[in-house]
Design a protein around this motif. Structure first.
Motif, PDB file in Angstrom:
ATOM      1  N   TRP A 319      -7.329   0.545  -2.433  1.00 15.22           N
ATOM      2  CA  TRP A 319      -7.784   1.657  -3.284  1.00 15.22           C
ATOM      3  C   TRP A 319      -9.013   2.315  -2.653  1.00 15.22           C
ATOM      4  CZ3 TRP A 319      -3.431   0.576  -4.499  1.00 15.22           C
ATOM      5  CH2 TRP A 319      -3.010  -0.585  -5.107  1.00 15.22           C
ATOM      6  N   ARG A 320      -9.873   1.485  -2.068  1.00 12.63           N
ATOM      7  CA  ARG A 320     -11.041   2.020  -1.363  1.00 12.63           C
ATOM      8  C   ARG A 320     -10.589   2.924  -0.218  1.00 12.63           C
ATOM      9  NH1 ARG A 320     -12.721   1.736   3.764  1.00 12.63           N
ATOM     10  NH2 ARG A 320     -12.103  -0.431   3.990  1.00 12.63           N
ATOM     11  N   MET A 321      -9.591   2.492   0.485  1.00 10.06           N
ATOM     12  CA  MET A 321      -9.064   3.288   1.608  1.00 10.06           C
ATOM     13  C   MET A 321      -8.533   4.637   1.111  1.00 10.06           C
ATOM     14  SD  MET A 321      -8.939   1.681   4.703  1.00 10.06           S
ATOM     15  CE  MET A 321      -7.459   2.308   5.493  1.00 10.06           C
ATOM     16  N   ILE A 322      -7.782   4.592   0.031  1.00  5.71           N
ATOM     17  CA  ILE A 322      -7.184   5.836  -0.490  1.00  5.71           C
ATOM     18  C   ILE A 322      -8.285   6.812  -0.895  1.00  5.71           C
ATOM     19  CG2 ILE A 322      -5.802   6.828  -2.379  1.00  5.71           C
ATOM     20  CD1 ILE A 322      -4.153   4.183  -2.306  1.00  5.71           C
ATOM     21  N   GLU A 323      -9.288   6.303  -1.628  1.00  8.64           N
ATOM     22  CA  GLU A 323     -10.380   7.170  -2.083  1.00  8.64           C
ATOM     23  C   GLU A 323     -11.161   7.726  -0.890  1.00  8.64           C
ATOM     24  OE1 GLU A 323     -13.241   6.082  -5.394  1.00  8.64           O
ATOM     25  OE2 GLU A 323     -14.656   6.154  -3.723  1.00  8.64           O
ATOM     26  N   GLU A 324     -11.558   6.825  -0.013  1.00 15.21           N
ATOM     27  CA  GLU A 324     -12.457   7.235   1.068  1.00 15.21           C
ATOM     28  C   GLU A 324     -11.792   8.200   2.050  1.00 15.21           C
ATOM     29  OE1 GLU A 324     -14.581   3.847   2.564  1.00 15.21           O
ATOM     30  OE2 GLU A 324     -15.059   4.907   4.432  1.00 15.21           O
ATOM     31  N   HIS A 325     -10.522   7.981   2.332  1.00 21.44           N
ATOM     32  CA  HIS A 325      -9.874   8.798   3.364  1.00 21.44           C
ATOM     33  C   HIS A 325      -8.945   9.861   2.775  1.00 21.44           C
ATOM     34  CE1 HIS A 325     -11.729   6.005   6.048  1.00 21.44           C
ATOM     35  NE2 HIS A 325     -11.007   4.987   5.647  1.00 21.44           N
ATOM     36  N   ARG A 326      -8.950   9.998   1.457  1.00 20.94           N
ATOM     37  CA  ARG A 326      -8.126  11.012   0.782  1.00 20.94           C
ATOM     38  C   ARG A 326      -6.660  10.911   1.241  1.00 20.94           C
ATOM     39  NH1 ARG A 326      -9.916  11.850  -3.527  1.00 20.94           N
ATOM     40  NH2 ARG A 326      -8.928  13.879  -3.812  1.00 20.94           N
ATOM     41  N   ILE A 327      -6.145   9.726   1.096  1.00 22.85           N
ATOM     42  CA  ILE A 327      -4.781   9.456   1.568  1.00 22.85           C
ATOM     43  C   ILE A 327      -3.759  10.044   0.590  1.00 22.85           C
ATOM     44  CG2 ILE A 327      -3.140   7.541   1.885  1.00 22.85           C
ATOM     45  CD1 ILE A 327      -5.705   5.995   2.983  1.00 22.85           C
ATOM     46  N   LYS A 328      -2.761  10.729   1.158  1.00 23.35           N
ATOM     47  CA  LYS A 328      -1.774  11.399   0.299  1.00 23.35           C
ATOM     48  C   LYS A 328      -0.531  10.531   0.089  1.00 23.35           C
ATOM     49  CE  LYS A 328       0.716  15.793  -0.083  1.00 23.35           C
ATOM     50  NZ  LYS A 328       1.001  17.058   0.602  1.00 23.35           N
ATOM     51  N   ALA A 329      -0.141   9.770   1.106  1.00 16.92           N
ATOM     52  CA  ALA A 329       1.003   8.868   0.934  1.00 16.92           C
ATOM     53  C   ALA A 329       0.664   7.532   1.564  1.00 16.92           C
ATOM     54  CB  ALA A 329       2.253   9.445   1.588  1.00 16.92           C
ATOM     55  N   LEU A 330       1.016   6.479   0.853  1.00 17.13           N
ATOM     56  CA  LEU A 330       0.825   5.125   1.362  1.00 17.13           C
ATOM     57  C   LEU A 330       2.195   4.483   1.512  1.00 17.13           C
ATOM     58  CD1 LEU A 330      -0.685   2.428   1.926  1.00 17.13           C
ATOM     59  CD2 LEU A 330      -0.901   2.125  -0.544  1.00 17.13           C
ATOM     60  N   PHE A 331       2.385   3.822   2.628  1.00 16.61           N
ATOM     61  CA  PHE A 331       3.639   3.121   2.903  1.00 16.61           C
ATOM     62  C   PHE A 331       3.275   1.692   3.253  1.00 16.61           C
ATOM     63  CE2 PHE A 331       7.446   3.255   6.169  1.00 16.61           C
ATOM     64  CZ  PHE A 331       7.908   2.048   5.678  1.00 16.61           C
ATOM     65  N   THR A 332       3.825   0.732   2.519  1.00 15.89           N
ATOM     66  CA  THR A 332       3.551  -0.666   2.857  1.00 15.89           C
ATOM     67  C   THR A 332       4.722  -1.547   2.438  1.00 15.89           C
ATOM     68  OG1 THR A 332       1.861  -2.406   2.798  1.00 15.89           O
ATOM     69  CG2 THR A 332       2.294  -1.268   0.729  1.00 15.89           C
ATOM     70  N   ALA A 333       4.558  -2.854   2.646  1.00 18.37           N
ATOM     71  CA  ALA A 333       5.612  -3.792   2.266  1.00 18.37           C
ATOM     72  C   ALA A 333       5.321  -4.311   0.855  1.00 18.37           C
ATOM     73  CB  ALA A 333       5.638  -4.951   3.255  1.00 18.37           C
ATOM     74  N   PRO A 334       6.369  -4.591   0.074  1.00 26.56           N
ATOM     75  CA  PRO A 334       6.155  -5.094  -1.284  1.00 26.56           C
ATOM     76  C   PRO A 334       5.238  -6.317  -1.316  1.00 26.56           C
ATOM     77  CG  PRO A 334       8.474  -4.588  -0.958  1.00 26.56           C
ATOM     78  CD  PRO A 334       7.803  -4.377   0.362  1.00 26.56           C
ATOM     79  N   THR A 335       5.306  -7.156  -0.286  1.00 31.08           N
ATOM     80  CA  THR A 335       4.447  -8.349  -0.236  1.00 31.08           C
ATOM     81  C   THR A 335       2.983  -7.992  -0.437  1.00 31.08           C
ATOM     82  OG1 THR A 335       5.924  -9.315   1.354  1.00 31.08           O
ATOM     83  CG2 THR A 335       3.759 -10.289   1.217  1.00 31.08           C
ATOM     84  N   ALA A 336       2.565  -6.904   0.162  1.00 32.92           N
ATOM     85  CA  ALA A 336       1.163  -6.513   0.048  1.00 32.92           C
ATOM     86  C   ALA A 336       0.821  -6.271  -1.425  1.00 32.92           C
ATOM     87  CB  ALA A 336       0.904  -5.262   0.877  1.00 32.92           C
ATOM     88  N   PHE A 337       1.735  -5.611  -2.123  1.00 35.03           N
ATOM     89  CA  PHE A 337       1.474  -5.349  -3.541  1.00 35.03           C
ATOM     90  C   PHE A 337       1.553  -6.623  -4.380  1.00 35.03           C
ATOM     91  CE2 PHE A 337       0.580  -1.091  -5.051  1.00 35.03           C
ATOM     92  CZ  PHE A 337       0.437  -0.465  -3.829  1.00 35.03           C
ATOM     93  N   ARG A 338       2.446  -7.529  -3.997  1.00 37.77           N
ATOM     94  CA  ARG A 338       2.500  -8.802  -4.742  1.00 37.77           C
ATOM     95  C   ARG A 338       1.186  -9.548  -4.581  1.00 37.77           C
ATOM     96  NH1 ARG A 338       8.070  -8.924  -2.999  1.00 37.77           N
ATOM     97  NH2 ARG A 338       7.503 -10.197  -1.208  1.00 37.77           N
ATOM     98  N   ALA A 339       0.632  -9.493  -3.354  1.00 35.73           N
ATOM     99  CA  ALA A 339      -0.639 -10.182  -3.101  1.00 35.73           C
ATOM    100  C   ALA A 339      -1.760  -9.552  -3.938  1.00 35.73           C
ATOM    101  CB  ALA A 339      -0.972 -10.108  -1.612  1.00 35.73           C
ATOM    102  N   ILE A 340      -1.776  -8.221  -4.015  1.00 33.62           N
ATOM    103  CA  ILE A 340      -2.825  -7.539  -4.776  1.00 33.62           C
ATOM    104  C   ILE A 340      -2.671  -7.842  -6.269  1.00 33.62           C
ATOM    105  CG2 ILE A 340      -3.686  -5.259  -5.470  1.00 33.62           C
ATOM    106  CD1 ILE A 340      -2.844  -4.278  -2.625  1.00 33.62           C
TER     107      ILE A 340
END
Ligand code: COA
Ligand code: AMP
Length: 631
Positions: A319-340
């Motif tokens: 979330w810090r990354m999205i805010e700081e870098h004004r990210i428009k699209a995020l692509f990741t693996a579901p595992t990352a979200f399960r961990a969060i």
């Protein structure tokens, strides 16, 4: 044009569709046609065009007004470093490294292995190799020396570019000893190695073979782009197959440029200039397509993130990354979200950040479980799009496109609808197409679209056998699933011995080869079992030689260490159990699927061909000692 119109336009005129998409690429010589099917079922795209990947990723943007735009944002919570590199700066760095490689004799068609962590220099190396028409092969840092050696032997590189170390939470991973070990093990010896020294752990250089990244660039003229034919490989990326020998997926230059550029807008909804983040690693296909090439070819800002979704420093990093870098699209693996989600189930950290720049979350690499998707949707308030693809295809086979007019609705549990270029079917073992709802092998009618693999490196027979022979006229994906009445696809399982651990594709066959090499192991099997965080984890069954007289715990400890040593920590092989016998069919085939079903607590049928049903009870009892099936 909506998704349906676009798909119909492709169906009506596939070649016209891709020729039009090719207009967005700067060719040195335009291709006269799209598809080259003279060697069908081996297909090529844009073969008679002349083009350079790096030119399209950098030079044209610098010339076209993006010189000062940030090309790469490097954000490394693991080292406490942040940096921004503009397109002009990146072009300068890439041309200088390319010049240094050329000065050392690297030419069009030569292979260069890249073994680097998530630092911008990894992208600089990839682009520099592509600039001079050479072919890179990036090896993921979590693989051990043996795996690197296997790739060096197969790709036979003229040079290797490596970093001195990688950084994992709590430890430095010295890459250089792994590289030295790999070169010792390999029969092919690269002429030279370029070492990028990181201050966290610089490496000793081997005199006469190793060159310092900066020193070698001193006084060398920057290199210009070398135009290559559309079917010239831009890279080879090794991926797990059924055996220990990885498959070298070839990516051809022309189709790669056209398809990735098209996908950035059509699938991910990006406009040039937007900030796009694929939280993956350059060692995987997602890193190739959507950390390095896709965003840069399309004129976006990409992120190189050296950290983890949790623990660097907490579950709010994304979330810090999205805010700081004004990210428009995020692509990741579901595992990352399960961990969060596991660390911050109520989303307390999400609330702390301004996520207003984020339009869409994309997930791929493994099955997305509905709970994770729903949690992400609730927390982020944006569409969560599961999409399905493979190293072989290089870009999405199915998705919900975010950039083709009104988005078709997401159906939770499905990675979406076929993208233009992909005619996806589900077939029974006998090659008959199945009706909606029926489970079978997922295949794609040939030709595959631009950007997908035309062949395997040094292994055309294997290519034909693995992908083309079972269902003539179709590409066999290795995944099983079904389509619903409206054409949405559902992926249920792999049909081969590939498992997916934390979004990383691994071969149980490769792990079995390691286990079998232990002197006390008579026979073994490795299966993937369901894991609440990583999706799947490997689990080994060992039958010991009679009279070995060894403590079973000790042997298990030894094989766990062997897999880590020979394949790498990324295999996450930590579970094994000793059994008397393995369940087999009468013809001697180990019933891995049945064992996996028992471990997962899924329904299973006694296989008609089983040799001795009693063995399954022994397997069940052994699994119980490890806590499987999990309650
Ligand atoms: N270099 C060296 N070692 C590496 C490595 C690398 N590049 N990447 C991973 N490893 C090591 C890890 O340190 C870990 O070692 P350990 O056994 O000593 O702990 C092991 O390999 C397994 O790593 P990983 O699968 O990442 O598990 P984890 O427990 O460290 O982290 C997650 C769990 C969920 C946070 C992590 O898997 C993750 O971020 N997953 C997202 C996956 C992803 O982005 N996949 C890309 C495909 S799109
Ligand atoms: P890789 O080549 O590492 O990208 O792994 C590809 C494999 O990962 C596919 O063949 C699938 O088995 C699995 N996979 C990738 N994306 C998805 C998805 N969205 N849903 C289910 N499985 C997926």
């Amino acid at each position: 044009m909506t998704y349906r119109d676009t798909y119909a336009a492709w169906q009506a005129d596939p070649e016209g569709f891709w020729m039009k998409a090719a207009e967005a690429i700067d060719w040195k010589r335009k291709p006269t046609r799209a598809l080259f099917d003279e060697n069908a079922p081996i297909h090529e795209w844009f073969s008679d065009g002349l083009v350079n990947t790096c030119y399209n990723a950098l030079d044209r943007h610098v010339a076209g007004g993006r010189a000062e735009q940030t090309a790469i944002i490097y954000d490394s919570p693991l080292t406490g470093t942040k940096a921004r590199i503009s397109y002009a700066e990146l072009l300068d760095r890439v041309s200088r490294l390319a010049g240094a490689l050329a000065a050392r004799g690297v030419r069009k068609g030569d292979r260069v292995v890249i073994y680097m962590p998530m630092v911008p220099e990894a992208l600089v190396a990839m682009l520099a190799v592509a600039r001079i028409g050479a072919i890179h092969s990036v090896v993921f840092g979590g693989f051990a020396a043996n795996e690197l050696a296997a790739r060096i032997d197969d790709a036979a590189p003229r040079a290797v570019i490596a970093a001195s170390c990688g950084i994992e939470p709590g430890r430095i991973v010295p890459y250089k000893p792994l590289l030295d070990g790999a070169i010792d093990l390999a029969s092919h010896k690269p002429e030279f190695c370029v070492i990028f020294q990181r201050e966290q752990q610089p490496a000793d250089l081997v005199a006469g073979r190793d060159l310092d990244w900066h020193d070698m660039q001193q006084g060398v003229a920057p290199a210009d782009c070398v135009p290559v034919e559309g079917n010239h490989p831009v890279y080879i990326l090794y991926t797990s197959g059924t055996t220990g020998q990885p498959k070298g997926v070839i990516r051809a230059t022309g189709g790669h440029l056209v398809a990735l550029n098209w996908s950035m807008k059509a699938i991910y909804g990006m406009e040039p200039g937007d900030v796009y983040w694929a939280a993956s690693d350059v060692g995987w296909v997602v890193g190739h397509s959507y950390i390095c090439y896709g965003p840069l070819i399309h004129g976006n800002t990409t992120l190189v993130f050296e950290g983890k979704p949790v623990g660097t420093p907490d579950a709010g990093t994304f979330w810090r990354m999205i805010e700081e870098h004004r990210i428009k699209a995020l692509f990741t693996a579901p595992t990352a979200f399960r961990a969060i989600k596991r660390e911050d189930p109520a989303g307390e950290l999400v609330k702390k950040y301004d996520l207003s720049s984020l339009r869409t979350l994309f997930l791929a690499g493994e099955r997305s479980d509905p709970d994770t998707i729903q949690w992400a949707q609730e927390q982020l308030g944006v569409p969560v799009i599961d999409h399905w693809w493979q190293t072989e295809t290089g870009w999405a086979i199915t998705a919900i496109p975010a950039g083709l007019g009104r988005m078709p609705p997401v159906r939770i549990g499905s990675p979406g609808l076929p993208m233009p270029g992909y005619d996806v079917r589900v077939m029974g073992e006998d090659g008959h197409e199945l009706a909606p709802g029926e489970l079978g092998a997922i295949v794609i009618r040939l030709p595959l679209p631009p950007g997908t693999l035309p062949n395997l490196w040094n292994a055309e027979e294997r290519y034909r056998k693995s992908y083309l022979e079972h269902f003539p006229g179709f590409y066999e994906t290795g995944d099983a699933g079904y389509v619903d009445e409206d054409g949405y696809l559902y992926i249920m399982a792999r049909t081969d011995d590939v498992i997916n651990v934390a979004g990383h594709r691994l071969s149980t066959g490769a792990m079995e080869e390691v286990l079998a090499s232990h002197p006390d192991v008579a026979e073994c099997a490795v299966i993937g079992v369901a894991d609440p965080l990583k999706g799947q984890v490997p689990l080994g069954f060992l039958c010991l030689n009679s009279g070995a007289g060894r403590d079973t715990g000790e042997v298990i400890g030894e094989v766990v260490a062997m897999v880590r040593e020979q394949i790498g920590p990324v295999a996450a092989f930590k579970l094994a159990v000793v059994v008397e016998r393995l369940p087999k069919t009468r013809s001697g085939k180990i019933l891995r699927g049945t064992m996996a079903a028992i471990a997962d607590g899924r329904d299973w049928k006694m296989p008609a061909t089983i040799d001795d049903p009693a063995i399954l009870e022994e397997i069940s009892a052994a699994l119980e000692t490890l806590g499987y099936p999990a309650s």
